[in-house]
Design an enzyme around this catalytic site. Structure first.
Site, mmCIF file in Angstrom:
data_model
loop_
_atom_site.group_PDB
_atom_site.id
_atom_site.type_symbol
_atom_site.label_atom_id
_atom_site.label_comp_id
_atom_site.label_asym_id
_atom_site.label_seq_id
_atom_site.Cartn_x
_atom_site.Cartn_y
_atom_site.Cartn_z
ATOM 1 C CE LYS A 1 31.417 -32.026 -27.460
ATOM 2 N NZ LYS A 1 31.761 -33.107 -26.484
ATOM 3 N NE ARG B 1 25.242 -34.523 -28.289
ATOM 4 C CZ ARG B 1 25.871 -33.591 -27.498
ATOM 5 N NH1 ARG B 1 25.857 -32.285 -27.967
ATOM 6 N NH2 ARG B 1 26.499 -33.924 -26.090
ATOM 7 N NE ARG C 1 26.836 -35.634 -20.791
ATOM 8 C CZ ARG C 1 27.705 -34.895 -19.980
ATOM 9 N NH1 ARG C 1 27.425 -35.214 -18.629
ATOM 10 N NH2 ARG C 1 28.654 -34.016 -20.373
ATOM 11 N NE ARG D 1 27.182 -29.828 -18.490
ATOM 12 C CZ ARG D 1 27.828 -30.070 -19.929
ATOM 13 N NH1 ARG D 1 28.466 -29.384 -20.487
ATOM 14 N NH2 ARG D 1 27.191 -31.170 -20.213
ATOM 15 N NE ARG E 1 32.083 -30.468 -17.661
ATOM 16 C CZ ARG E 1 31.544 -30.768 -18.951
ATOM 17 N NH1 ARG E 1 32.120 -30.541 -19.910
ATOM 18 N NH2 ARG E 1 30.645 -31.703 -18.760
HETATM 19 P P1 AP5 Z 1 35.229 -29.965 -21.761
HETATM 20 O O1 AP5 Z 1 36.049 -29.099 -22.682
HETATM 21 O O2 AP5 Z 1 34.057 -29.288 -21.058
HETATM 22 O O3 AP5 Z 1 34.327 -31.301 -22.769
HETATM 23 P P2 AP5 Z 1 33.413 -31.211 -23.723
HETATM 24 O O4 AP5 Z 1 33.837 -32.055 -24.830
HETATM 25 O O5 AP5 Z 1 33.002 -29.719 -23.985
HETATM 26 O O6 AP5 Z 1 32.254 -31.907 -22.878
HETATM 27 P P3 AP5 Z 1 30.778 -31.837 -22.645
HETATM 28 O O7 AP5 Z 1 30.586 -32.671 -21.486
HETATM 29 O O8 AP5 Z 1 30.429 -30.224 -22.647
HETATM 30 O O9 AP5 Z 1 30.119 -32.441 -23.878
HETATM 31 P P4 AP5 Z 1 28.729 -32.879 -23.993
HETATM 32 O O10 AP5 Z 1 29.000 -33.327 -25.584
HETATM 33 O O11 AP5 Z 1 28.090 -34.016 -23.305
HETATM 34 O O12 AP5 Z 1 27.866 -31.922 -23.586
HETATM 35 P P5 AP5 Z 1 26.830 -30.710 -24.181
HETATM 36 O O13 AP5 Z 1 26.951 -29.679 -23.109
HETATM 37 O O14 AP5 Z 1 27.154 -30.678 -25.447
HETATM 38 O O15 AP5 Z 1 36.243 -30.638 -21.085
HETATM 39 C C1 AP5 Z 1 35.676 -31.686 -19.832
HETATM 40 C C2 AP5 Z 1 36.719 -31.594 -18.635
HETATM 41 O O16 AP5 Z 1 37.862 -32.110 -19.111
HETATM 42 C C3 AP5 Z 1 37.028 -29.973 -18.364
HETATM 43 O O17 AP5 Z 1 37.151 -29.929 -16.930
HETATM 44 C C4 AP5 Z 1 38.502 -29.628 -19.104
HETATM 45 O O18 AP5 Z 1 39.145 -28.919 -18.297
HETATM 46 C C5 AP5 Z 1 38.998 -31.398 -18.894
HETATM 47 N N1 AP5 Z 1 39.987 -31.225 -20.250
HETATM 48 C C6 AP5 Z 1 39.673 -30.702 -21.342
HETATM 49 N N2 AP5 Z 1 40.752 -31.163 -22.231
HETATM 50 C C7 AP5 Z 1 41.431 -31.977 -21.526
HETATM 51 C C8 AP5 Z 1 42.883 -32.593 -21.888
HETATM 52 N N3 AP5 Z 1 43.310 -32.681 -23.070
HETATM 53 N N4 AP5 Z 1 43.342 -33.219 -20.896
HETATM 54 C C9 AP5 Z 1 42.840 -33.137 -19.580
HETATM 55 N N5 AP5 Z 1 41.711 -32.607 -19.326
HETATM 56 C C10 AP5 Z 1 41.062 -32.101 -20.232
HETATM 57 O O19 AP5 Z 1 25.419 -31.623 -24.022
HETATM 58 C C11 AP5 Z 1 24.709 -31.961 -22.623
HETATM 59 C C12 AP5 Z 1 23.565 -32.516 -23.053
HETATM 60 O O20 AP5 Z 1 22.566 -31.515 -23.912
HETATM 61 C C13 AP5 Z 1 23.548 -33.685 -24.036
HETATM 62 O O21 AP5 Z 1 23.705 -34.860 -23.122
HETATM 63 C C14 AP5 Z 1 22.240 -33.661 -24.740
HETATM 64 O O22 AP5 Z 1 20.894 -33.986 -23.621
HETATM 65 C C15 AP5 Z 1 21.905 -32.220 -24.775
HETATM 66 N N6 AP5 Z 1 22.427 -31.888 -26.173
HETATM 67 C C16 AP5 Z 1 23.328 -30.890 -26.434
HETATM 68 N N7 AP5 Z 1 23.449 -30.960 -27.801
HETATM 69 C C17 AP5 Z 1 22.748 -31.487 -28.279
HETATM 70 C C18 AP5 Z 1 22.272 -32.171 -29.722
HETATM 71 N N8 AP5 Z 1 23.059 -31.480 -30.862
HETATM 72 N N9 AP5 Z 1 21.236 -32.833 -29.918
HETATM 73 C C19 AP5 Z 1 20.753 -33.445 -28.933
HETATM 74 N N10 AP5 Z 1 20.932 -32.911 -27.480
HETATM 75 C C20 AP5 Z 1 21.610 -32.338 -27.259
#
Ligand code: AP5
Length: 219
Positions: free
Chosen positions: A13, A90, A174, A163, A129
């Protein structure tokens, strides 16, 4: 155009949102990034969110709804041609609040782009990552390396960070939170007829191409 980039942790994402910011001038609204900034700044929300995030659980709906609502009122967002919701909503409660919020601000959701990725691939993606400490560009040990090892392609920075929640144990919680609380939202948006699925298992550039095609079809 306002879209949600939807998918499990590590689906891509953030990677794809950054590309769409450049290609479409859309603004990425990542609740994860906003919460990490709040934790770093030690704000009231940040203090409440820190432990929950480290455990890989979801922060309360109230906190994320408030931070998104405030962000939507900021001048750069109002002036942009649209936004990309990344990591929000979410839960069904967040999705319902988002509907109300957009309505009250005279905005609408054009599409929900779902990145389909197998669970087994996600742990490898997340644990490999890392991010440029200076400009925030994301990389991966195997899948997205900088052209010159140790030097950021975007800004030339040489410091990188990982991270706190990108370890295997937290990734597994997660993923559980995603399957229990977040994936039901696909049905919620299917019922509105705005879900577009893309193959998130493809290479990063291919996924970008698929998303661009979806956005062209929505425009
Ligand atoms: P990347 O693009 O970084 O993946 P992402 O989908 O953004 O993953 P996140 O880990 O950031 O998502 P998340 O939902 O767990 O975390 P968030 O910060 O929202 O890609 C990952 C890796 O793969 C990278 O190294 C990239 O290079 C590689 N890659 C990408 N595409 C690829 C492909 N096609 N092929 C190969 N490699 C690839 O949330 C963190 C925490 O915050 C949550 O756990 C929760 O505690 C809290 N939180 C955030 N939002 C909320 C909410 N709305 N409600 C409640 N809690 C929340």
């Amino acid at each position: 155009m306002n879209i949600i980039l939807f998918g499990p942790p590590g689906a891509g994402k953030g990677t794809q949102a950054k590309r769409l910011e450049k290609s479409r001038n859309l603004i990425q609204l990542s609740t994860g990034d906003m919460l990490r900034a709040a934790v770093k700044a030690g704000t009231e929300y940040g203090k409440k969110a820190k432990d929950v995030m480290e455990k890989g659980e979801l922060v309360t709906d109230e906190i994320v709804i408030n931070i998104i609502s405030d962000r939507l009122d900021e001048a750069d967002v109002k002036a942009a041609p649209g936004v990309i919701f990344d990591g929000f909503p979410r839960t069904v409660a967040q999705a319902e609040e988002l509907d109300k919020m957009l309505d009250s601000k005279g905005m609408k959701l054009d599409g929900v782009v779902v990145l389909d990725v197998d669970d087994e691939a996600l742990v490898e993606r997340i644990t490999g990552r890392y991010t440029c400490a200076k400009c925030g560009k994301g990389y991966h040990d195997t899948f997205e390396k900088p052209a010159r090892e140790g030097v950021c392609d975007e800004c030339g920075g040489t410091e990188f960070t990982r991270r706190a929640d990108d370890n295997e144990e937290t990734v597994r919680s997660r993923l559980s939170a995603y399957h229990a609380q977040t994936s039901p939202l696909i049905d919620y948006y299917e019922s509105k007829g705005i879900v577009k699925k893309v193959d998130g298992m493809a290479a990063i550039d291919d996924v970008t191409r698929q998303i661009e095609e979806v956005l062209d079809s929505l425009a």
